[in-house]
Design a protein around this motif. Structure first.
Motif, PDB file in Angstrom:
ATOM      1  N   LEU A   7       0.793  -1.222   0.040  1.00 15.39           N
ATOM      2  CA  LEU A   7       0.259  -0.095   0.024  1.00 15.39           C
ATOM      3  C   LEU A   7       0.785   1.014   0.115  1.00 15.39           C
ATOM      4  O   LEU A   7       0.545   2.187  -0.651  1.00 15.39           O
ATOM      5  N   SER A  26      -4.115  -0.031 -12.343  1.00 11.81           N
ATOM      6  CA  SER A  26      -3.763   0.542 -10.848  1.00 11.81           C
ATOM      7  C   SER A  26      -3.474  -0.596  -9.981  1.00 11.81           C
ATOM      8  O   SER A  26      -3.027  -0.276  -8.823  1.00 11.81           O
ATOM      9  N   TYR A  27      -3.240  -1.905 -10.331  1.00 12.10           N
ATOM     10  CA  TYR A  27      -2.635  -3.155  -9.673  1.00 12.10           C
ATOM     11  C   TYR A  27      -1.167  -2.955  -9.813  1.00 12.10           C
ATOM     12  O   TYR A  27      -0.298  -3.099  -9.218  1.00 12.10           O
ATOM     13  N   LEU A  28      -0.616  -2.640 -11.351  1.00 15.29           N
ATOM     14  CA  LEU A  28       0.693  -2.484 -11.649  1.00 15.29           C
ATOM     15  C   LEU A  28       1.425  -1.445 -10.902  1.00 15.29           C
ATOM     16  O   LEU A  28       2.484  -1.195 -11.107  1.00 15.29           O
ATOM     17  N   GLY A  29       0.488  -0.396 -10.757  1.00 15.21           N
ATOM     18  CA  GLY A  29       1.097   0.921 -10.295  1.00 15.21           C
ATOM     19  C   GLY A  29       1.614   1.785 -11.463  1.00 15.21           C
ATOM     20  O   GLY A  29       2.749   2.318 -11.476  1.00 15.21           O
ATOM     21  N   LEU A  66       7.647  -4.264  -7.218  1.00 13.78           N
ATOM     22  CA  LEU A  66       7.412  -3.009  -7.204  1.00 13.78           C
ATOM     23  C   LEU A  66       8.622  -2.150  -7.020  1.00 13.78           C
ATOM     24  O   LEU A  66       8.794  -1.095  -7.698  1.00 13.78           O
ATOM     25  N   PHE A 116      -7.758   0.906  -2.501  1.00 18.24           N
ATOM     26  CA  PHE A 116      -7.919   1.931  -1.544  1.00 18.24           C
ATOM     27  C   PHE A 116      -7.832   3.294  -2.517  1.00 18.24           C
ATOM     28  O   PHE A 116      -7.499   3.369  -3.516  1.00 18.24           O
ATOM     29  N   HIS A 145      -5.919   2.488  -5.969  1.00 17.94           N
ATOM     30  CA  HIS A 145      -4.841   1.611  -6.215  1.00 17.94           C
ATOM     31  C   HIS A 145      -5.428   0.327  -5.933  1.00 17.94           C
ATOM     32  O   HIS A 145      -6.011  -0.063  -4.708  1.00 17.94           O
ATOM     33  N   LEU A 196       4.138   1.892  -0.994  1.00 20.69           N
ATOM     34  CA  LEU A 196       4.867   1.746  -2.075  1.00 20.69           C
ATOM     35  C   LEU A 196       3.941   2.200  -3.215  1.00 20.69           C
ATOM     36  O   LEU A 196       4.299   3.090  -4.169  1.00 20.69           O
ATOM     37  N   LEU A 197       2.605   2.016  -3.321  1.00 23.81           N
ATOM     38  CA  LEU A 197       1.846   2.612  -4.289  1.00 23.81           C
ATOM     39  C   LEU A 197       1.377   3.743  -4.042  1.00 23.81           C
ATOM     40  O   LEU A 197       0.912   4.701  -4.884  1.00 23.81           O
ATOM     41  N   VAL A 243      -5.089  -3.355  -4.647  1.00 25.37           N
ATOM     42  CA  VAL A 243      -4.311  -4.040  -3.662  1.00 25.37           C
ATOM     43  C   VAL A 243      -4.233  -5.748  -4.255  1.00 25.37           C
ATOM     44  O   VAL A 243      -3.146  -6.184  -4.316  1.00 25.37           O
ATOM     45  N   GLN A 244      -5.372  -6.077  -4.495  1.00 26.90           N
ATOM     46  CA  GLN A 244      -5.566  -7.549  -4.974  1.00 26.90           C
ATOM     47  C   GLN A 244      -6.724  -7.924  -5.600  1.00 26.90           C
ATOM     48  O   GLN A 244      -7.828  -7.020  -5.492  1.00 26.90           O
TER      49      GLN A 244
END
Lengths: 186, 186
Positions: free
Chosen positions: A140, B172-175, B142, B59, B67, A142-143, B69-70
């Motif tokens: 979280l 948004s999962y990969l950032g 990451l 979140f 973002h 890091l994102l 998370v999973q």
């Protein structure tokens, strides 16, 4: 009371005989500053508990840059968990940033103790849950967080680690450059 | 065989009576696409197991950006583990990306089953270990991987998820930004 007994009793209660039995599965090990516990591409059969000292787990990317996965100080458990649990080769290096006094248990003995002794299964399950939650929070962070926020979170969460490791290592834990970190300090 | 029994038996063996006892602690729940399981700032007392459907945990940052998370699909467990284990408020939203059929267990019942029944403690301990390892690998990814590498890892690891969720959610999962992700697809 043995420091490991005190540590385990934060989660479960053991009789002295039970603790002696548990302890008989651990082996003491001393390492000097700069020595490695684990190197990349090794098979990993030991999990370590830190009596005293400070260690770091990190990996090298293709350009040879170091990325810090975690630090470990007194009362922490450390290994490459993927390598330890799945019996695959390590992705990381773990080295001693100070002289270290450790106890280790092998994978076989940890499995044996967990199987024969529900309380120890429960203890390790609890520790794994806490490690999982900390790791999720790190994802979280890091994102979501800026470099400054990540530094502030680390300072609040691990004040005793910030004091003991180099700024270069803190930068590689936070995923920021040395230069960015220097600006945060000023 | 009940799908949950099949899932549990990948780790431990239960008699039919034991499984019936375990199952009696779970409650079925159906949710429609777009419904929430968990919202930010709620207390979380349930862990969910996915019979079928696809969900996402995410979140919002301060600018309102999502973002991820999973994701969770068939046979996965999902909740906000920090909120569930520590009885603090949730940091995330978990919503249904498809109509979902779920089973949930409360924190009290999971603790009770784990305490009274070593095999179930062992089952959940194993699941937590695997979750912890996956989370650690995500931290490594990451810190280390480029956007393209992260996308390729996700495609290899979760081919069935890539097919079922939007490109915006994958980004948004990969950032990475939508634009970066579009370049990776081309």
């Amino acid at each position: 009371m043995h420091p490991l007994q005190k540590h385990i009793e934060e989660v479960i209660v053991l009789t002295d005989d039970e603790f002696s039995h548990v302890l008989s599965h651990f082996t003491p090990q001393k390492k000097r500053k700069h020595q490695y516990l684990i190197q990349e591409d090794e098979l990993v059969n030991k999990e370590y508990w830190v009596i005293n000292g400070c260690l770091r787990s990190y990996f090298l990317d293709e350009s040879g840059k170091e990325h810090t996965v975690q630090f470990a100080v007194e009362n922490w458990w450390v290994t490459d968990y993927q390598a330890f649990e799945k019996q695959v080769k390590s992705q990381v290096y773990i080295d001693c940033l100070e002289d270290c006094e450790l106890l280790y248990i092998t994978h076989e003995d940890r499995e044996k103790l967990s199987q024969e002794f529900h309380k120890m299964e429960r203890f390790w399950a609890k520790k794994t849950k806490l490690g999982y939650i900390a790791s999720q929070n790190r994802v979280l962070s890091l994102l979501k967080n800026t470099a400054r926020e990540r530094y502030e979170l680390m300072s609040a969460q691990y004040p005793n680690i910030i004091q003991r490791v180099s700024k270069k290592m803190i930068a590689s834990y936070l995923g920021v450059s040395r230069e960015t970190l220097s600006r945060l300090y000023s």
